[in-house]
Enzyme design. Structure first.
Site, PDB file in Angstrom:
ATOM      1  N   GLY A   1      40.000  33.705  36.383  1.00  0.00           N
ATOM      2  CA  GLY A   1      40.270  32.683  35.361  1.00  0.00           C
ATOM      3  C   GLY A   1      39.155  32.641  34.332  1.00  0.00           C
ATOM      4  O   GLY A   1      37.993  32.792  34.679  1.00  0.00           O
TER       5      GLY A   1
ATOM      6  N   ARG B   1      44.016  39.381  36.398  1.00  0.00           N
ATOM      7  CA  ARG B   1      44.015  39.450  37.861  1.00  0.00           C
ATOM      8  C   ARG B   1      44.638  40.799  38.184  1.00  0.00           C
ATOM      9  O   ARG B   1      45.599  41.203  37.539  1.00  0.00           O
ATOM     10  CB  ARG B   1      44.809  38.297  38.429  1.00  0.00           C
TER      11      ARG B   1
ATOM     12  N   ASP C   1      34.987  33.266  42.823  1.00  0.00           N
ATOM     13  CA  ASP C   1      34.772  33.870  44.150  1.00  0.00           C
ATOM     14  C   ASP C   1      35.731  35.024  44.459  1.00  0.00           C
ATOM     15  O   ASP C   1      35.357  35.961  45.169  1.00  0.00           O
ATOM     16  CB  ASP C   1      34.773  32.816  45.260  1.00  0.00           C
TER      17      ASP C   1
ATOM     18  N   THR D   1      33.258  29.848  36.168  1.00  0.00           N
ATOM     19  CA  THR D   1      34.484  29.138  36.539  1.00  0.00           C
ATOM     20  C   THR D   1      34.286  27.656  36.259  1.00  0.00           C
ATOM     21  O   THR D   1      33.187  27.129  36.467  1.00  0.00           O
ATOM     22  CB  THR D   1      34.874  29.381  38.020  1.00  0.00           C
TER      23      THR D   1
ATOM     24  N   ASP E   1      35.508  25.204  37.831  1.00  0.00           N
ATOM     25  CA  ASP E   1      35.631  24.341  39.017  1.00  0.00           C
ATOM     26  C   ASP E   1      34.305  23.981  39.699  1.00  0.00           C
ATOM     27  O   ASP E   1      34.266  23.074  40.514  1.00  0.00           O
ATOM     28  CB  ASP E   1      36.539  25.001  40.060  1.00  0.00           C
TER      29      ASP E   1
ATOM     30  N   ASP F   1      32.900  25.437  42.059  1.00  0.00           N
ATOM     31  CA  ASP F   1      33.136  25.471  43.505  1.00  0.00           C
ATOM     32  C   ASP F   1      32.456  26.669  44.185  1.00  0.00           C
ATOM     33  O   ASP F   1      32.947  27.155  45.192  1.00  0.00           O
ATOM     34  CB  ASP F   1      34.655  25.504  43.778  1.00  0.00           C
TER      35      ASP F   1
ATOM     36  N   ARG G   1      41.807  22.726  42.488  1.00  0.00           N
ATOM     37  CA  ARG G   1      42.739  22.839  43.619  1.00  0.00           C
ATOM     38  C   ARG G   1      42.034  22.650  44.957  1.00  0.00           C
ATOM     39  O   ARG G   1      42.574  22.127  45.899  1.00  0.00           O
ATOM     40  CB  ARG G   1      43.429  24.213  43.596  1.00  0.00           C
TER      41      ARG G   1
ATOM     42  N   ARG H   1      51.960   5.707  34.446  1.00  0.00           N
ATOM     43  CA  ARG H   1      52.216   6.919  33.658  1.00  0.00           C
ATOM     44  C   ARG H   1      51.353   8.045  34.223  1.00  0.00           C
ATOM     45  O   ARG H   1      50.290   7.793  34.802  1.00  0.00           O
ATOM     46  CB  ARG H   1      51.836   6.717  32.200  1.00  0.00           C
TER      47      ARG H   1
ATOM     48  N   GLN I   1      41.539  22.114  29.669  1.00  0.00           N
ATOM     49  CA  GLN I   1      40.202  22.000  30.253  1.00  0.00           C
ATOM     50  C   GLN I   1      39.462  23.329  30.280  1.00  0.00           C
ATOM     51  O   GLN I   1      38.258  23.375  30.465  1.00  0.00           O
ATOM     52  CB  GLN I   1      40.298  21.476  31.697  1.00  0.00           C
TER      53      GLN I   1
HETATM   54  P1  ATP Z   1      39.052  31.659  39.487  1.00  0.00           P
HETATM   55  O1  ATP Z   1      38.011  30.932  40.300  1.00  0.00           O
HETATM   56  O2  ATP Z   1      39.065  31.193  38.092  1.00  0.00           O
HETATM   57  O3  ATP Z   1      40.397  31.735  40.130  1.00  0.00           O
HETATM   58  P2  ATP Z   1      38.478  34.252  40.563  1.00  0.00           P
HETATM   59  O4  ATP Z   1      37.462  35.266  40.201  1.00  0.00           O
HETATM   60  O5  ATP Z   1      38.305  33.569  41.885  1.00  0.00           O
HETATM   61  O6  ATP Z   1      38.526  33.191  39.384  1.00  0.00           O
HETATM   62  P3  ATP Z   1      40.859  35.655  41.512  1.00  0.00           P
HETATM   63  O7  ATP Z   1      42.174  35.829  40.861  1.00  0.00           O
HETATM   64  O8  ATP Z   1      40.798  35.020  42.838  1.00  0.00           O
HETATM   65  O9  ATP Z   1      39.945  34.893  40.439  1.00  0.00           O
HETATM   66  O10 ATP Z   1      40.202  37.105  41.634  1.00  0.00           O
HETATM   67  C1  ATP Z   1      40.092  37.970  40.511  1.00  0.00           C
HETATM   68  C2  ATP Z   1      40.407  39.383  40.908  1.00  0.00           C
HETATM   69  O11 ATP Z   1      39.451  39.838  41.883  1.00  0.00           O
HETATM   70  C3  ATP Z   1      41.749  39.595  41.588  1.00  0.00           C
HETATM   71  O12 ATP Z   1      42.816  39.680  40.673  1.00  0.00           O
HETATM   72  C4  ATP Z   1      41.531  40.924  42.295  1.00  0.00           C
HETATM   73  O13 ATP Z   1      41.669  42.015  41.404  1.00  0.00           O
HETATM   74  C5  ATP Z   1      40.059  40.818  42.708  1.00  0.00           C
HETATM   75  N1  ATP Z   1      40.019  40.421  44.134  1.00  0.00           N
HETATM   76  C6  ATP Z   1      40.091  39.182  44.651  1.00  0.00           C
HETATM   77  N2  ATP Z   1      40.083  39.204  46.007  1.00  0.00           N
HETATM   78  C7  ATP Z   1      40.014  40.522  46.333  1.00  0.00           C
HETATM   79  C8  ATP Z   1      39.987  41.236  47.582  1.00  0.00           C
HETATM   80  N3  ATP Z   1      40.032  40.588  48.763  1.00  0.00           N
HETATM   81  N4  ATP Z   1      39.917  42.571  47.534  1.00  0.00           N
HETATM   82  C9  ATP Z   1      39.863  43.230  46.359  1.00  0.00           C
HETATM   83  N5  ATP Z   1      39.903  42.624  45.161  1.00  0.00           N
HETATM   84  C10 ATP Z   1      39.972  41.292  45.140  1.00  0.00           C
END
Ligand code: ATP
Length: 318
Positions: free
Chosen positions: A5, A66, A97, A120, A122, A124, A166, A242, A250
């Site tokens: 994200g 993603r 993460d 991010t 969040d 988190d 979330r 409401r 955000q």
């Molecule tokens: P946000 O916190 O905003 O959701 P994020 O980095 O956690 O951001 P994700 O969609 O969870 O977003 O992960 C981003 C990308 O990282 C995924 O689309 C995937 O390509 C890669 N990824 C996540 N988990 C794995 C995994 N277990 N193995 C390999 N690649 C992964």
């Protein structure tokens, strides 16, 4: 690369990485669309001038994505081949993460140096007091809740305002305190419907004519924010409720000064860690000092809520 994200300040972090690399007279490339772009070889050379006038921009000029393909060994092999072909010998991932999990798996499989920068809204992520984008998102949420307050008080209404989060209530708790919300519902603490009703009833009796309840997306008190509003209306007919869902607004907008400075500090630290031969780490900030956290620890452990802030929320809702 930026991955997962988007968050405000990702561009500022990218700028800091590129400029630090230039400062140390090394070469740098940007990867478009996160891991998917890496698999497809969507890679461009970058220098100090490639990142001018982006510190104030929301989103990410490198785009983000993603990638399900990166979850497969075949996808990660392609990604590795492209890095080797481009003579790239280290990767900095700006994301959350999920992006760090992908980076860690990749790093172990191919013995490839990876450093994470937490971007991010969040907040988190374990190991850092703040993630890039969180401060901006908070300020956006507070601005909007202030505006909702105007209409809530004009019409004597009860507003349920849903904010992002979330799994974590950082935005809800802090924006709720900042905007003077009567109640704040977060995933970490199930307030329970009865307590919510009692508290709203108490506020009404104490003379309040309008109320704002800030609800994190992942709160467990009701089925969802609409059910919650209906339940309260059914049980407290004096209230006209409401719902307002702040949603993606955000994530957008120009990053706050705090996020720009944080992103700049994190970008410099990430490059300097690689120059020092370090890998598999996430850059963080703790007590206003830059730190490096084991990537695995950052992914596996939870960023816990500050109990003192929870107590403030409780006292303010008297
Ligand atoms: P946000 O916190 O905003 O959701 P994020 O980095 O956690 O951001 P994700 O969609 O969870 O977003 O992960 C981003 C990308 O990282 C995924 O689309 C995937 O390509 C890669 N990824 C996540 N988990 C794995 C995994 N277990 N193995 C390999 N690649 C992964």
């Amino acid at each position: 690369m930026t991955s997962g994200g988007d968050s405000p300040g990702m561009n500022a972090a990218l700028r800091a990485v590129v400029r630090t690399v230039a400062y140390y007279r090394l070469d740098c490339a940007g990867i478009y669309r996160g891991y998917q772009g890496l698999i497809e070889g969507d890679i461009v050379k970058m220098d100090a001038r490639s990142v001018h006038h982006i510190i104030q921009k929301g989103g990410t000029i490198l785009k983000t994505a993603r990638s399900n393909e990166f979850r497969t060994i075949e996808g990660r092999k392609k990604a590795h081949e492209n890095l080797v072909e481009e003579k790239i010998d280290a990767l900095i991932v700006i994301g959350g993460d999920g992006s760090f999990t992908g980076g860690m798996i990749f790093s172990k499989e191919f013995n490839f140096p990876v450093i994470g920068i937490p971007g991010t809204i969040d907040n988190d992520i374990f190991g850092t007091d703040f993630t890039i984008g969180y401060d901006t998102a908070l300020n956006t949420a507070v601005d909007v809740i202030d505006k909702i307050r105007d209409t809530a008080s004009s019409h004597n209404r009860l507003f349920f305002v849903e904010v992002m989060g979330r799994h974590a209530g950082f935005i809800a708790l802090n924006a709720g305190i900042g905007a003077g919300a009567e109640e704040i519902l977060i995933p970490e603490e199930d307030m329970g419907l009865d307590r919510l009703l009692n508290s709203l009833e108490k506020s009404r009796r104490s003379g309040k004519t309008s109320s704002i309840v800030v609800v994190a997306e992942g709160d467990k008190t009701g089925e969802n924010v609409f059910e919650l509003a209906k339940y309260v209306e059914d049980n407290l007919p004096q209230y006209e409720a409401r719902v307002s869902i702040l949603g993606h607004m955000q994530r957008g907008g120009s990053p706050s000064c705090f996020d720009r400075v944080l992103a700049s500090r994190m970008g410099v630290k990430a490059v300097e860690l690689l120059i020092d031969g370090k890998s598999n780490l996430m850059v963080g900030i703790q007590n206003n000092q830059m730190v490096a956290i084991d990537l695995e620890k950052a992914i596996k452990e939870n960023h816990s809520m500050n109990k003192e802030i929870l107590r403030i929320a409780e006292i303010m809702s008297v």
